[in-house]
Design an enzyme around this catalytic site. Structure first.
Site, PDB file in Angstrom:
ATOM      1  N   GLN A 174      -4.515  -1.507   9.754  1.00  0.00           N
ATOM      2  CA  GLN A 174      -4.415  -3.003   9.318  1.00  0.00           C
ATOM      3  C   GLN A 174      -4.818  -4.005  10.251  1.00  0.00           C
ATOM      4  OE1 GLN A 174      -3.873  -4.097   5.850  1.00  0.00           O
ATOM      5  NE2 GLN A 174      -3.779  -5.435   6.245  1.00  0.00           N
ATOM      6  N   ASP A 179     -10.660   2.975   3.948  1.00  0.00           N
ATOM      7  CA  ASP A 179     -10.792   1.331   3.564  1.00  0.00           C
ATOM      8  C   ASP A 179     -12.636   1.062   3.362  1.00  0.00           C
ATOM      9  OD1 ASP A 179      -8.918  -0.766   3.773  1.00  0.00           O
ATOM     10  OD2 ASP A 179      -8.506  -0.880   5.336  1.00  0.00           O
ATOM     11  N   LYS A 212       0.812  -1.157  -0.369  1.00  0.00           N
ATOM     12  CA  LYS A 212      -0.069  -0.030   0.065  1.00  0.00           C
ATOM     13  C   LYS A 212       1.169   1.288   0.141  1.00  0.00           C
ATOM     14  CE  LYS A 212      -4.013  -2.521   1.903  1.00  0.00           C
ATOM     15  NZ  LYS A 212      -4.401  -2.593   3.595  1.00  0.00           N
TER      16      LYS A 212
END
Lengths: 281, 281
Positions: free
Chosen positions: A97, A120, A53
């Site tokens: 994460q 997200d 990412k």
């Protein structure tokens, strides 16, 4: 014989588009999108994902930061880290994460991220906005699937879509996005008569996490088949949730595994962060 | 020949249960659930609905208040009224009767209600919690349908459920609740092949707002049919979205219109307010 959907190529194109927009944003508004990734502890898979990412973020010209508290961070400390990022005007996207260590309440942490920085798309407010057909941050993987459908000229409107799997990350938001795009949508899971449901699908999206769960012969001739599965086999190879060889004989378009949906997730994360930055002033 | 599902009787039983719980709450915790209803202006249908809700609230032993600003109230004034109710510890449930006048942003107002007092279940956070399979306030009408299914011994697990309609108030939350109860769920709308989809339904929930949209002959023999439609016909009678006479020949259970789902909505509003009060300390 199906055409392959080259997710790697589409993802590269998406990232190039983002890069172009970032250059424009810098030139016109002096604005550089910023993505902060929070990785707690030493989960090896998380490390790989986060590295990917960050790399993508740098390539498209974002500012990016990795916060890397050790696994003993308390919930209160992690909340205060999130608050700091919420308050930082240079940070437009915040990604925590998952998975988090067991002593941390993940829902609590995700809910602490400002919805407009929740790139997200996991915050309950964003899930609710999707569910209610309103604008908001969308989860990256199903967003990537929508883009792949678009790339192959598949408009879901009026089509029958079957989604196998009902996770909060893929299945449910996928179903809601296809519904918003005017497909007739069925959601299947372990209690479903899969063969019968799959046979009705003009668009089939599988995110079950079971290697080759979907038999090729179930697939409706001409269907567009999107395989979100990524199952690491004992021989080290990746296998999808669909019997690829047999499915390819019947589908009109199909994603390979790897190289199908996988690369789209990060690409769409870049899109979400760009949108967050654009909306930030 | 289907058995009728007597929503009026079930709703009366639900309200009686709530009343019993309220008496216990008063005795044991000195706590009286409170419902505040906000009705803006003079919409005649709203007046009828609000009167029904207040009456039900009083019958089960709640405190209830009707706030009745006139139609010229500004958005800022309405927001500050909502804030006052949010802050009032005696108010456990807040219901803003829709529709609001055109100069008011309804989404903004609904989002201003504290999620834990949002007894309508319309707040994005509550929609998100439902979508993500988490606890939260659920919209009353689909909650009432779940209760009716339970009353007739119909467990959705492993069954095929078809929902016709995808509103934020009924169709979408209904689909998500049936999914959470382990049904395989299909959502249909005006672009769907209704006859084919309806034919697969063990559980059929129709909330389309089109009189007799669903032909009786489409229905799978033995299906449980829940008709949320309430269409006022030119002769003044109410008709559902399902061809009742023909459907009754094939279904195992069916709701009449009126007297099916209708009475459940207010009953479930009482349940939500009770739960909000219980969770308030």
């Amino acid at each position: 014989m199906a055409q392959l959907i080259d997710g790697k190529a589409v993802a590269a194109r998406v990232r190039a588009e983002v890069k172009g927009e970032v250059e424009k944003l810098k030139a016109e508004r002096g604005l550089v999108p910023g993505l902060a990734v929070v990785r707690v502890g030493e989960d090896p898979a998380s490390k790989i994902y986060v590295t990917g990412k960050k790399k993508a973020a740098e390539e498209v010209g974002f500012n990016s930061w990795e916060m890397h508290p050790d696994e003993h961070i308390t919930q209160a400390e992690l909340l205060s880290l999130v608050d700091k990022l919420n308050a930082d005007p240079e940070v437009h996207g915040i990604l925590v994460q998952l998975p988090l260590p067991k002593h941390i309440d993940s829902e609590r942490i995700i809910s602490a991220v400002k919805p407009e920085k929740d790139v997200d798309g996991f915050h309950p407010v964003n899930a609710g906005r999707l569910s209610q057909g309103r604008p908001g941050m969308r989860p990256c993987t199903p967003l990537g699937v929508m883009r792949l459908l678009d790339e192959v000229g598949c408009d879901p409107s009026g089509k029958k879509a079957v989604v196998v799997g009902r996770s909060n990350i893929v299945g449910r938001p996928m179903a809601l996005m296809l519904l918003a795009a005017d497909a007739t949508v069925t959601v299947c899971h372990r209690k479903s008569n899969l063969a019968a449901e799959v046979a009705t699908a003009d668009i089939l999206v599988v995110a079950a996490g079971v290697p080759e769960l979907i038999q090729g012969e179930w697939i409706k001739p001409g269907a567009v088949v999107i395989d979100v599965g990524m199952n690491r086999m004992p021989d080290g190879k990746l296998k999808g949730d669909v019997e690829f060889a047999a499915a390819k004989e019947r589908a009109s378009f199909i994603t390979p595994v790897p190289g199908g949906v996988g690369p789209m997730t990060i690409a769409m994360l870049m899109c979400n962060t760009l949108e967050a930055a654009k909306a930030s002033r």
